[in-house]
Design a protein around this motif. Structure first.
Motif, PDB file in Angstrom:
ATOM      1  N   GLU A 194     -38.243 -26.195  -1.265  1.00 32.57           N
ATOM      2  CA  GLU A 194     -38.260 -27.638  -1.444  1.00 32.57           C
ATOM      3  C   GLU A 194     -36.831 -28.163  -1.460  1.00 32.57           C
ATOM      4  O   GLU A 194     -35.936 -27.536  -2.016  1.00 32.57           O
ATOM      5  N   ALA A 195     -36.627 -29.301  -0.860  1.00 36.06           N
ATOM      6  CA  ALA A 195     -35.288 -29.893  -0.859  1.00 36.06           C
ATOM      7  C   ALA A 195     -34.930 -30.370  -2.253  1.00 36.06           C
ATOM      8  O   ALA A 195     -35.772 -30.901  -2.979  1.00 36.06           O
ATOM      9  N   SER A 196     -33.697 -30.145  -2.663  1.00 38.14           N
ATOM     10  CA  SER A 196     -33.227 -30.610  -3.956  1.00 38.14           C
ATOM     11  C   SER A 196     -33.020 -32.119  -3.894  1.00 38.14           C
ATOM     12  O   SER A 196     -32.892 -32.696  -2.814  1.00 38.14           O
ATOM     13  N   PRO A 197     -33.004 -32.802  -5.070  1.00 37.20           N
ATOM     14  CA  PRO A 197     -32.766 -34.252  -5.054  1.00 37.20           C
ATOM     15  C   PRO A 197     -31.476 -34.610  -4.343  1.00 37.20           C
ATOM     16  O   PRO A 197     -31.399 -35.613  -3.651  1.00 37.20           O
ATOM     17  N   LYS A 198     -30.456 -33.755  -4.496  1.00 41.23           N
ATOM     18  CA  LYS A 198     -29.171 -34.029  -3.851  1.00 41.23           C
ATOM     19  C   LYS A 198     -29.304 -34.020  -2.342  1.00 41.23           C
ATOM     20  O   LYS A 198     -28.677 -34.802  -1.638  1.00 41.23           O
ATOM     21  N   SER A 199     -30.154 -33.107  -1.828  1.00 42.78           N
ATOM     22  CA  SER A 199     -30.259 -32.953  -0.375  1.00 42.78           C
ATOM     23  C   SER A 199     -30.998 -34.114   0.274  1.00 42.78           C
ATOM     24  O   SER A 199     -30.986 -34.249   1.480  1.00 42.78           O
ATOM     25  N   THR A 200     -31.726 -34.934  -0.534  1.00 47.23           N
ATOM     26  CA  THR A 200     -32.470 -36.047   0.034  1.00 47.23           C
ATOM     27  C   THR A 200     -31.618 -37.290   0.192  1.00 47.23           C
ATOM     28  O   THR A 200     -32.054 -38.281   0.746  1.00 47.23           O
ATOM     29  N   GLN A 201     -30.375 -37.243  -0.292  1.00 46.98           N
ATOM     30  CA  GLN A 201     -29.500 -38.384  -0.161  1.00 46.98           C
ATOM     31  C   GLN A 201     -29.064 -38.553   1.296  1.00 46.98           C
ATOM     32  O   GLN A 201     -29.033 -37.607   2.068  1.00 46.98           O
ATOM     33  N   SER A 209     -34.031 -31.217   5.884  1.00 48.18           N
ATOM     34  CA  SER A 209     -35.258 -30.416   5.852  1.00 48.18           C
ATOM     35  C   SER A 209     -36.062 -30.712   7.114  1.00 48.18           C
ATOM     36  O   SER A 209     -36.321 -31.879   7.435  1.00 48.18           O
ATOM     37  N   ALA A 210     -36.453 -29.648   7.821  1.00 47.86           N
ATOM     38  CA  ALA A 210     -37.176 -29.842   9.079  1.00 47.86           C
ATOM     39  C   ALA A 210     -37.746 -28.511   9.551  1.00 47.86           C
ATOM     40  O   ALA A 210     -37.441 -27.441   9.000  1.00 47.86           O
ATOM     41  N   LEU A 211     -38.575 -28.590  10.582  1.00 52.77           N
ATOM     42  CA  LEU A 211     -39.031 -27.400  11.286  1.00 52.77           C
ATOM     43  C   LEU A 211     -38.016 -27.106  12.386  1.00 52.77           C
ATOM     44  O   LEU A 211     -37.703 -27.974  13.197  1.00 52.77           O
ATOM     45  N   VAL A 248     -39.505 -19.617  14.678  1.00 55.86           N
ATOM     46  CA  VAL A 248     -39.755 -20.999  14.282  1.00 55.86           C
ATOM     47  C   VAL A 248     -39.936 -21.008  12.773  1.00 55.86           C
ATOM     48  O   VAL A 248     -40.849 -20.368  12.244  1.00 55.86           O
ATOM     49  N   VAL A 249     -39.063 -21.728  12.072  1.00 59.79           N
ATOM     50  CA  VAL A 249     -39.022 -21.655  10.611  1.00 59.79           C
ATOM     51  C   VAL A 249     -38.854 -23.059  10.032  1.00 59.79           C
ATOM     52  O   VAL A 249     -38.053 -23.846  10.539  1.00 59.79           O
ATOM     53  N   ARG A 250     -39.587 -23.344   8.958  1.00 63.44           N
ATOM     54  CA  ARG A 250     -39.336 -24.582   8.215  1.00 63.44           C
ATOM     55  C   ARG A 250     -38.224 -24.307   7.212  1.00 63.44           C
ATOM     56  O   ARG A 250     -38.340 -23.408   6.380  1.00 63.44           O
ATOM     57  N   VAL A 251     -37.160 -25.081   7.311  1.00 65.20           N
ATOM     58  CA  VAL A 251     -35.964 -24.852   6.505  1.00 65.20           C
ATOM     59  C   VAL A 251     -35.644 -26.110   5.703  1.00 65.20           C
ATOM     60  O   VAL A 251     -35.635 -27.216   6.253  1.00 65.20           O
ATOM     61  N   ALA A 252     -35.373 -25.936   4.415  1.00 58.70           N
ATOM     62  CA  ALA A 252     -34.973 -27.058   3.572  1.00 58.70           C
ATOM     63  C   ALA A 252     -33.493 -27.365   3.773  1.00 58.70           C
ATOM     64  O   ALA A 252     -32.715 -26.505   4.211  1.00 58.70           O
ATOM     65  N   ALA A 253     -33.105 -28.572   3.434  1.00 56.08           N
ATOM     66  CA  ALA A 253     -31.698 -28.970   3.546  1.00 56.08           C
ATOM     67  C   ALA A 253     -30.817 -28.065   2.701  1.00 56.08           C
ATOM     68  O   ALA A 253     -31.219 -27.609   1.624  1.00 56.08           O
ATOM     69  N   SER A 306     -28.420 -20.027  18.699  1.00 58.57           N
ATOM     70  CA  SER A 306     -28.732 -21.450  18.849  1.00 58.57           C
ATOM     71  C   SER A 306     -29.877 -21.832  17.938  1.00 58.57           C
ATOM     72  O   SER A 306     -30.676 -20.996  17.500  1.00 58.57           O
ATOM     73  N   GLY A 307     -29.976 -23.135  17.665  1.00 55.28           N
ATOM     74  CA  GLY A 307     -31.077 -23.645  16.867  1.00 55.28           C
ATOM     75  C   GLY A 307     -31.181 -25.148  16.995  1.00 55.28           C
ATOM     76  O   GLY A 307     -30.203 -25.833  17.296  1.00 55.28           O
ATOM     77  N   TRP A 308     -32.413 -25.696  16.763  1.00 53.32           N
ATOM     78  CA  TRP A 308     -32.596 -27.131  16.831  1.00 53.32           C
ATOM     79  C   TRP A 308     -33.841 -27.530  16.050  1.00 53.32           C
ATOM     80  O   TRP A 308     -34.778 -26.750  15.866  1.00 53.32           O
ATOM     81  N   SER A 309     -33.827 -28.737  15.543  1.00 57.08           N
ATOM     82  CA  SER A 309     -34.980 -29.263  14.790  1.00 57.08           C
ATOM     83  C   SER A 309     -36.009 -29.819  15.757  1.00 57.08           C
ATOM     84  O   SER A 309     -35.671 -30.328  16.818  1.00 57.08           O
ATOM     85  N   ILE A 310     -37.281 -29.754  15.338  1.00 59.13           N
ATOM     86  CA  ILE A 310     -38.349 -30.238  16.211  1.00 59.13           C
ATOM     87  C   ILE A 310     -39.269 -31.224  15.493  1.00 59.13           C
ATOM     88  O   ILE A 310     -40.323 -31.575  15.998  1.00 59.13           O
ATOM     89  N   ASP A 311     -38.899 -31.643  14.295  1.00 60.02           N
ATOM     90  CA  ASP A 311     -39.656 -32.722  13.639  1.00 60.02           C
ATOM     91  C   ASP A 311     -38.735 -33.503  12.716  1.00 60.02           C
ATOM     92  O   ASP A 311     -37.548 -33.216  12.626  1.00 60.02           O
TER      93      ASP A 311
END
Length: 253
Positions: A105-112, A168-170, A215-220, A248-253
């Motif tokens: 889960e993303a921390s409150p700080k990471s949602t800024q 945070s994204a896939l 393919v991985v869901r990664v939090a901020a 390489s890597g990239w977000s898809i959502d």
């Protein structure tokens, strides 16, 4: 008459001294201006170094946390490490390592709101490569892809070979390893200290390049990197115009 000559000489000396004072003052003003410019440049360099230092401290802290988690998992698995190819998993759990791993889960700080470079559609993407061969990387060592093709979002650190997720994204991650004839490597993708992909690269008759994707869901603020596995690593990793070793890597959502 002699009095007039003395007076004239005195006036000439006084005039010369005044001219010298004007020249000295002009030179001093020029020197002060140059020194002010140099001080301004130094202050800018110090500010940049302080910013880089803060980023490196944050990255070092994240890597230390990942190392601690990795040691814990090694101990749980009897010192054999956790270089496991996934056989069954579901979002929020990994049943093949002896227990559930909670979903990140993303921390409150990471949602800024983050003031980083991003594309117009908020996509995060990076692509990096090795500029030359990596001799004898050994076991359980992070591979540093030190040159950047793309770094949309500024998440990839080419000095340490680590991607820190800006949001945070896939994500899709892919890496390619090129090996010399007769050399072989096991490489792994680690996300938050856990293995999410593993690949074997070998060919006994010619150089070879192999690629793997995860393919991985990664939090901020979570670290992602490629390392050599615990065993089956011999020789040099190749990277040149004939074929690069890349990450390489990239977000898809």
């Amino acid at each position: 008459m002699s009095y007039i000559w003395v007076l004239t000489l005195s006036c000439l000396v006084t005039s010369t001294l005044c001219q010298m004072d004007v020249v000295d003052e002009t030179e001093n003003d020029s020197r002060i201006s140059k020194m002010s410019e140099a001080i301004g440049r130094l202050e800018s360099m110090v500010a940049d170094l302080m910013t880089d230092n803060r980023k490196l401290k944050k990255l070092t802290s994240e890597l230390a946390r990942c190392l601690k988690e990795e040691k814990r998992l090694r101990k749980r698995n009897g010192g054999q490490g956790h270089g496991i190819i996934l056989q069954s998993w579901e979002r929020g759990s990994r049943t093949d390592i002896g227990g559930e791993i909670p979903e990140f889960e993303a921390s409150p700080k990471s949602t800024q709101k983050r003031a980083v470079l991003r594309s117009s559609n908020d996509t995060i993407a990076f692509s990096a490569y090795m500029t030359n061969r990596k001799p004898s990387p050994g076991n359980l060592n992070t591979l540093v892809f030190n040159a950047i093709f793309t770094n949309e979002g500024n998440g990839y650190n080419h000095h340490m070979g680590v991607f820190i997720a800006p949001k945070s994204a896939l994500y899709v991650f892919t890496w390619t390893i090129r090996a010399e004839s007769g050399h072989y490597f096991n490489t792994q993708l680690l996300v938050n200290g856990l293995v999410y992909g593993s690949m074997d690269t070998r060919n006994y008759y010619s150089s070879v390049s192999n690629s793997a994707t995860a393919v991985v869901r990664v939090a901020a603020d979570i670290a992602v990197y490629v390392r050599t596995g615990p065993t089956n690593n011999y020789g040099d990793i190749l990277s040149s115009f004939d074929g690069y070793s890349t990450f390489s890597g990239w977000s898809i959502d």
